[in-house]
Design a protein around this motif. Structure first.
Motif, PDB file in Angstrom:
ATOM      1  N   ASN A 155       3.224  -0.101   7.931  1.00 47.14           N
ATOM      2  CA  ASN A 155       3.698  -0.597   6.642  1.00 47.14           C
ATOM      3  C   ASN A 155       4.913   0.203   6.179  1.00 47.14           C
ATOM      4  OD1 ASN A 155       2.526   1.802   5.881  1.00 47.14           O
ATOM      5  ND2 ASN A 155       1.372   0.962   4.168  1.00 47.14           N
ATOM      6  N   GLN A 156       5.437  -0.193   5.013  1.00 51.51           N
ATOM      7  CA  GLN A 156       6.678   0.399   4.523  1.00 51.51           C
ATOM      8  C   GLN A 156       6.511   1.886   4.218  1.00 51.51           C
ATOM      9  OE1 GLN A 156       8.509  -1.968   1.522  1.00 51.51           O
ATOM     10  NE2 GLN A 156      10.078  -0.460   1.031  1.00 51.51           N
ATOM     11  N   ALA A 157       5.341   2.261   3.679  1.00 50.78           N
ATOM     12  CA  ALA A 157       5.117   3.678   3.377  1.00 50.78           C
ATOM     13  C   ALA A 157       5.160   4.519   4.647  1.00 50.78           C
ATOM     14  CB  ALA A 157       3.770   3.847   2.666  1.00 50.78           C
ATOM     15  N   ALA A 158       4.610   3.974   5.736  1.00 49.35           N
ATOM     16  CA  ALA A 158       4.645   4.698   7.006  1.00 49.35           C
ATOM     17  C   ALA A 158       6.084   4.807   7.527  1.00 49.35           C
ATOM     18  CB  ALA A 158       3.763   4.004   8.029  1.00 49.35           C
ATOM     19  N   GLU A 159       6.865   3.747   7.327  1.00 46.89           N
ATOM     20  CA  GLU A 159       8.278   3.793   7.727  1.00 46.89           C
ATOM     21  C   GLU A 159       9.003   4.920   6.999  1.00 46.89           C
ATOM     22  OE1 GLU A 159      10.481   0.136   7.580  1.00 46.89           O
ATOM     23  OE2 GLU A 159       8.676  -1.060   7.885  1.00 46.89           O
ATOM     24  N   GLU A 160       8.745   5.037   5.679  1.00 48.08           N
ATOM     25  CA  GLU A 160       9.430   6.059   4.893  1.00 48.08           C
ATOM     26  C   GLU A 160       9.021   7.458   5.335  1.00 48.08           C
ATOM     27  OE1 GLU A 160       8.450   5.070   0.903  1.00 48.08           O
ATOM     28  OE2 GLU A 160       9.697   3.262   0.858  1.00 48.08           O
ATOM     29  N   ILE A 161       7.731   7.654   5.644  1.00 48.29           N
ATOM     30  CA  ILE A 161       7.283   8.973   6.094  1.00 48.29           C
ATOM     31  C   ILE A 161       7.888   9.296   7.457  1.00 48.29           C
ATOM     32  CG2 ILE A 161       5.283  10.338   6.759  1.00 48.29           C
ATOM     33  CD1 ILE A 161       5.474   9.895   3.787  1.00 48.29           C
ATOM     34  N   ALA A 162       7.915   8.274   8.352  1.00 47.04           N
ATOM     35  CA  ALA A 162       8.456   8.493   9.692  1.00 47.04           C
ATOM     36  C   ALA A 162       9.973   8.582   9.682  1.00 47.04           C
ATOM     37  CB  ALA A 162       8.010   7.368  10.618  1.00 47.04           C
ATOM     38  N   GLY A 163      10.611   7.984   8.667  1.00 45.50           N
ATOM     39  CA  GLY A 163      12.059   8.014   8.594  1.00 45.50           C
ATOM     40  C   GLY A 163      12.734   7.058   9.539  1.00 45.50           C
ATOM     41  N   LEU A 164      11.993   6.032  10.027  1.00 41.74           N
ATOM     42  CA  LEU A 164      12.543   5.061  10.968  1.00 41.74           C
ATOM     43  C   LEU A 164      12.129   3.653  10.563  1.00 41.74           C
ATOM     44  CD1 LEU A 164      11.668   6.908  14.313  1.00 41.74           C
ATOM     45  CD2 LEU A 164      13.940   6.736  13.281  1.00 41.74           C
ATOM     46  N   ASP A 165      12.937   2.645  10.969  1.00 40.65           N
ATOM     47  CA  ASP A 165      12.593   1.253  10.709  1.00 40.65           C
ATOM     48  C   ASP A 165      11.448   0.822  11.615  1.00 40.65           C
ATOM     49  OD1 ASP A 165      14.567   1.048   8.832  1.00 40.65           O
ATOM     50  OD2 ASP A 165      16.065   0.271  10.243  1.00 40.65           O
ATOM     51  N   ALA A 166      10.715  -0.216  11.144  1.00 46.35           N
ATOM     52  CA  ALA A 166       9.552  -0.697  11.892  1.00 46.35           C
ATOM     53  C   ALA A 166       9.947  -1.163  13.288  1.00 46.35           C
ATOM     54  CB  ALA A 166       8.875  -1.830  11.122  1.00 46.35           C
ATOM     55  N   GLU A 167      11.120  -1.800  13.416  1.00 46.12           N
ATOM     56  CA  GLU A 167      11.543  -2.313  14.723  1.00 46.12           C
ATOM     57  C   GLU A 167      11.749  -1.182  15.727  1.00 46.12           C
ATOM     58  OE1 GLU A 167      14.983  -4.663  14.081  1.00 46.12           O
ATOM     59  OE2 GLU A 167      13.935  -6.236  12.943  1.00 46.12           O
ATOM     60  N   LEU A 168      12.213  -0.027  15.234  1.00 45.63           N
ATOM     61  CA  LEU A 168      12.449   1.102  16.122  1.00 45.63           C
ATOM     62  C   LEU A 168      11.157   1.823  16.459  1.00 45.63           C
ATOM     63  CD1 LEU A 168      15.671   2.574  14.449  1.00 45.63           C
ATOM     64  CD2 LEU A 168      15.534   1.108  16.480  1.00 45.63           C
ATOM     65  N   VAL A 169      10.206   1.799  15.528  1.00 48.10           N
ATOM     66  CA  VAL A 169       8.962   2.550  15.719  1.00 48.10           C
ATOM     67  C   VAL A 169       7.966   1.773  16.561  1.00 48.10           C
ATOM     68  CG1 VAL A 169       7.007   3.599  14.507  1.00 48.10           C
ATOM     69  CG2 VAL A 169       9.304   3.783  13.555  1.00 48.10           C
ATOM     70  N   ALA A 170       7.954   0.438  16.436  1.00 47.92           N
ATOM     71  CA  ALA A 170       6.969  -0.378  17.146  1.00 47.92           C
ATOM     72  C   ALA A 170       7.039  -0.107  18.652  1.00 47.92           C
ATOM     73  CB  ALA A 170       7.213  -1.857  16.869  1.00 47.92           C
ATOM     74  N   GLY A 171       5.881   0.200  19.237  1.00 48.27           N
ATOM     75  CA  GLY A 171       5.800   0.492  20.668  1.00 48.27           C
ATOM     76  C   GLY A 171       5.913   1.962  20.999  1.00 48.27           C
ATOM     77  N   CYS A 172       6.356   2.781  20.036  1.00 44.56           N
ATOM     78  CA  CYS A 172       6.487   4.212  20.300  1.00 44.56           C
ATOM     79  C   CYS A 172       5.116   4.893  20.250  1.00 44.56           C
ATOM     80  CB  CYS A 172       7.404   4.865  19.264  1.00 44.56           C
ATOM     81  SG  CYS A 172       9.116   4.313  19.332  1.00 44.56           S
ATOM     82  N   ASP A 173       5.022   6.027  20.901  1.00 49.89           N
ATOM     83  CA  ASP A 173       3.811   6.838  20.829  1.00 49.89           C
ATOM     84  C   ASP A 173       3.828   7.572  19.486  1.00 49.89           C
ATOM     85  OD1 ASP A 173       1.874   8.962  21.101  1.00 49.89           O
ATOM     86  OD2 ASP A 173       1.872   8.505  23.244  1.00 49.89           O
ATOM     87  N   ILE A 174       2.683   7.588  18.811  1.00 43.55           N
ATOM     88  CA  ILE A 174       2.639   8.202  17.489  1.00 43.55           C
ATOM     89  C   ILE A 174       2.941   9.694  17.552  1.00 43.55           C
ATOM     90  CG2 ILE A 174       0.158   8.723  17.540  1.00 43.55           C
ATOM     91  CD1 ILE A 174       0.108   7.829  14.580  1.00 43.55           C
ATOM     92  N   ILE A 209       0.862  -1.188   0.000  1.00 38.20           N
ATOM     93  CA  ILE A 209       0.000   0.000   0.000  1.00 38.20           C
ATOM     94  C   ILE A 209       0.898   1.237   0.000  1.00 38.20           C
ATOM     95  CG2 ILE A 209      -1.756   1.273   1.278  1.00 38.20           C
ATOM     96  CD1 ILE A 209      -2.681  -1.413   2.439  1.00 38.20           C
ATOM     97  N   ASP A 210       0.662   2.127  -0.967  1.00 38.79           N
ATOM     98  CA  ASP A 210       1.586   3.237  -1.159  1.00 38.79           C
ATOM     99  C   ASP A 210       1.303   4.443  -0.280  1.00 38.79           C
ATOM    100  OD1 ASP A 210      -0.735   3.997  -2.320  1.00 38.79           O
ATOM    101  OD2 ASP A 210       0.091   4.487  -4.292  1.00 38.79           O
ATOM    102  N   PHE A 211       0.420   4.304   0.698  1.00 38.06           N
ATOM    103  CA  PHE A 211       0.219   5.378   1.667  1.00 38.06           C
ATOM    104  C   PHE A 211       0.339   4.785   3.077  1.00 38.06           C
ATOM    105  CE2 PHE A 211      -3.883   3.895   0.017  1.00 38.06           C
ATOM    106  CZ  PHE A 211      -4.469   3.377   1.151  1.00 38.06           C
ATOM    107  N   PRO A 212       0.656   5.599   4.072  1.00 36.94           N
ATOM    108  CA  PRO A 212       0.903   5.072   5.420  1.00 36.94           C
ATOM    109  C   PRO A 212      -0.331   4.406   6.025  1.00 36.94           C
ATOM    110  CG  PRO A 212       1.797   7.287   5.191  1.00 36.94           C
ATOM    111  CD  PRO A 212       0.984   7.029   3.970  1.00 36.94           C
ATOM    112  N   VAL A 213      -0.141   3.196   6.541  1.00 39.55           N
ATOM    113  CA  VAL A 213      -1.174   2.474   7.277  1.00 39.55           C
ATOM    114  C   VAL A 213      -0.527   1.966   8.577  1.00 39.55           C
ATOM    115  CG1 VAL A 213      -2.809   0.557   7.276  1.00 39.55           C
ATOM    116  CG2 VAL A 213      -2.328   1.774   5.150  1.00 39.55           C
ATOM    117  N   LEU A 214      -1.152   2.266   9.698  1.00 36.48           N
ATOM    118  CA  LEU A 214      -0.611   1.861  10.991  1.00 36.48           C
ATOM    119  C   LEU A 214      -1.695   1.196  11.819  1.00 36.48           C
ATOM    120  CD1 LEU A 214       0.415   5.041  10.299  1.00 36.48           C
ATOM    121  CD2 LEU A 214       1.966   4.502  12.194  1.00 36.48           C
TER     122      LEU A 214
END
Length: 538
Positions: free
Chosen positions: A213-232, A196-201
């Protein structure tokens, strides 16, 4: 010759005799008689009958066995014998079986099971795992086979007993298939999620990110492993995360869903944010799906459509004004004609009447162009070749080119496919473009027209380009070159290119302003081509 027959001896017992005869010949080779030798073959005949009786008992057992059995030649793999159970199981009759080889009943996906040999070449039973066999109707059965080496009518053969285990095998395969299907579904879900080419969380109602998803990773600028568990809200102090954090806090009060649009002033992007509450999510607690879509292009398109509607209303207004002005203008022109006729001998008035005549002519051209710009779209389309319209447009512009001492060259060599166009309106496009090129070309220059096919955004187009040798288009002028009344030429109305662009839009095409690689401007009228099967060559 040999002759065997049964007779009785002196005691009345049955005996078997064999008489072997051969011809007797003289010196010239002529047959003059026969000699015969008789011998008692009763014992041999009794052994032969006993063997025949044993074979019959064996074949009765072979035929009556409920399991499929067959004998095949180990060298040629041809079937030598099959029982009724094999005929019933595989669907072939006996004659068909005996004309086939063992390879004909195995599935094409399998190695020929019957060709497996014992590793020590000892004549002992060979048991093989379930194999796929193909019946006459092409259905597949699974069999476990036991084979024994046998001597059959002088051939080295194997006797095979096949046990149909299709139900058990199909059940095993179904379980394996279900397991593989579950794994495949999980993999496809992950791939789809990331495609999916737009952010989905997926977030919990405290705002903690559980998956993205990958699009959300690119927008956030962080890998999924680093983002998981963080406050949005901790991702970035920018959109769409700030607005998403606000929506999560209020989702319970909005019947399980929230939506909002927000513009990021730092980069100009507009985001559509949607939040859906997941009511049933096992034992992991309440969660929500957050979708953030970049709708910048859509909002720009909507703005463009609103601008188009405004321009359409402006065109209607301008056309109405032009229509009202044209009648008084005609009166002024008529009075000027009468004045020139009445005072033709008064040369001192000529400088005034000439100026008035030029200005009336300029206003007449302006009114005609205003009427053309405001003319409503009727869609009178007919199928014709664009190069035909270009040829006629070049011919119409020849007088203006001769006055400006500019050459017109048609460089279209190959026929252009026929398209659905409005002949009169499309002719106005090319006349305006060619006249514009003539007006911006120096004396002795050349204005050329070319056509070619291009591919862009998975669409085939025909580009018809009008090229001049003038000063070209300045970069700062390109964004407004198609705006009504924009003109850098003294005496220009600024409507010629605006009219041409509007007509191209009516044809589903576009007008592109650019410069040649060396010098001069290049105005390209781009037409969409229908699918190849719909094109009729001109």
């Amino acid at each position: 010759d040999n002759l065997q027959f049964r007779t009785a001896d002196a005691n009345g017992r049955q005996r078997w005799l064999e008489i072997v005869t051969s011809p007797t010949k003289d010196r010239q080779g002529d047959t003059i008689g026969l000699r015969g030798v008789a011998r008692d073959i009763t014992v041999l005949k009794q052994i032969e009958l006993a063997l025949r009786d044993s074979d019959e008992r064996y074949w009765r057992l072979f035929e009556s066995t409920p399991q499929p059995m067959f004998v095949y030649d180990e060298e040629t793999l041809t079937f030598l014998a099959v029982n009724k159970a094999a005929i019933r199981t595989y669907g072939y009759d006996r004659e068909e079986f005996l004309s086939m080889t063992v390879e004909d009943i195995r599935s094409t996906e399998e190695t020929p099971a019957l060709m497996i040999k014992t590793p020590t070449d000892i004549d002992e039973p060979l048991i093989s795992s379930p194999w796929r066999h193909r019946r006459k109707d092409n259905s597949i059965i699974y069999v476990e086979m036991t084979s024994h080496p046998v001597a059959f009518k002088g051939s080295t053969a194997r006797l095979v007993i096949a046990n149909d285990v299709s139900e058990r095998k199909l059940l095993d395969e179904k379980q394996l298939s279900l397991h593989a299907s579950l794994q495949q579904s999980a993999m496809e879900w992950r791939q789809t999620f990331n495609a999916i080419d737009f952010p989905v969380l997926i977030v919990d109602l405290e705002g903690h990110i559980k998956r993205l998803n990958q699009a959300a990773e690119e927008i956030a600028g962080l890998d999924a492993e680093l983002v998981a568990g963080c406050d949005i809200a901790d991702l970035e102090n920018s959109q769409p995360w700030k607005k998403a954090s606000e929506l999560i806090k209020s989702i319970r009060d909005n019947d399980g869903s929230s939506a909002a649009e927000v513009k990021d002033e730092t980069n100009g992007k507009t985001w559509a944010i949607t939040l859906y509450l997941i009511q049933e999510f096992g034992s992991v607690g309440e969660r929500a799906i957050l979708i953030a879509q970049d709708i910048t292009k859509r909002t720009e398109l909507e703005a463009s459509l609103r601008q188009g509607e405004m321009m359409s209303l402006l065109g209607s207004l301008v056309a109405g004004v032009a229509h009202e002005v044209r009648n008084p203008l005609f009166g002024i022109s008529s009075i000027l004609d009468a004045f020139e006729t009445r005072f033709s001998d008064r040369t001192e008035y000529l400088r005034y009447t000439d100026v008035l005549r030029d200005e009336v002519g300029r206003l007449t051209v302006l009114m005609e162009e205003l009427l053309e710009y405001g003319k409503p779209f009727k869609g009178d389309f007919y199928k014709l070749s664009v190069d035909e319209v270009i040829t006629k447009s070049l011919r119409s512009c020849l007088p203006a080119a001769e006055v400006a001492q500019v050459s017109l060259v048609n460089k279209i060599k190959d026929p252009v496919p026929k398209l659905m166009v409005d002949r009169r309106r499309l002719s106005k496009v090319f006349v305006n473009l060619i006249e514009n090129a003539i007006q911006h070309s120096p004396s002795g220059a050349t204005v050329s027209v070319e056509a070619c096919e291009v591919h862009e955004s998975q669409q085939r187009w025909i580009d018809c380009s009008v090229k001049d040798c003038g000063p070209g288009i300045l970069d700062e002028d390109k964004p407004k070159i198609f705006e009504p009344f924009f003109s850098k030429r003294r005496g220009g109305t600024g409507l010629g290119l605006a009219i041409a662009e509007r007509i191209m839009g009516e044809h589903g095409g576009k007008l592109i302003a650019g410069n040649n690689p060396v010098a001069g401007a290049c105005m390209t009228a781009r037409f969409p081509l229908p699918p190849e099967e719909e094109i009729v060559d001109g």
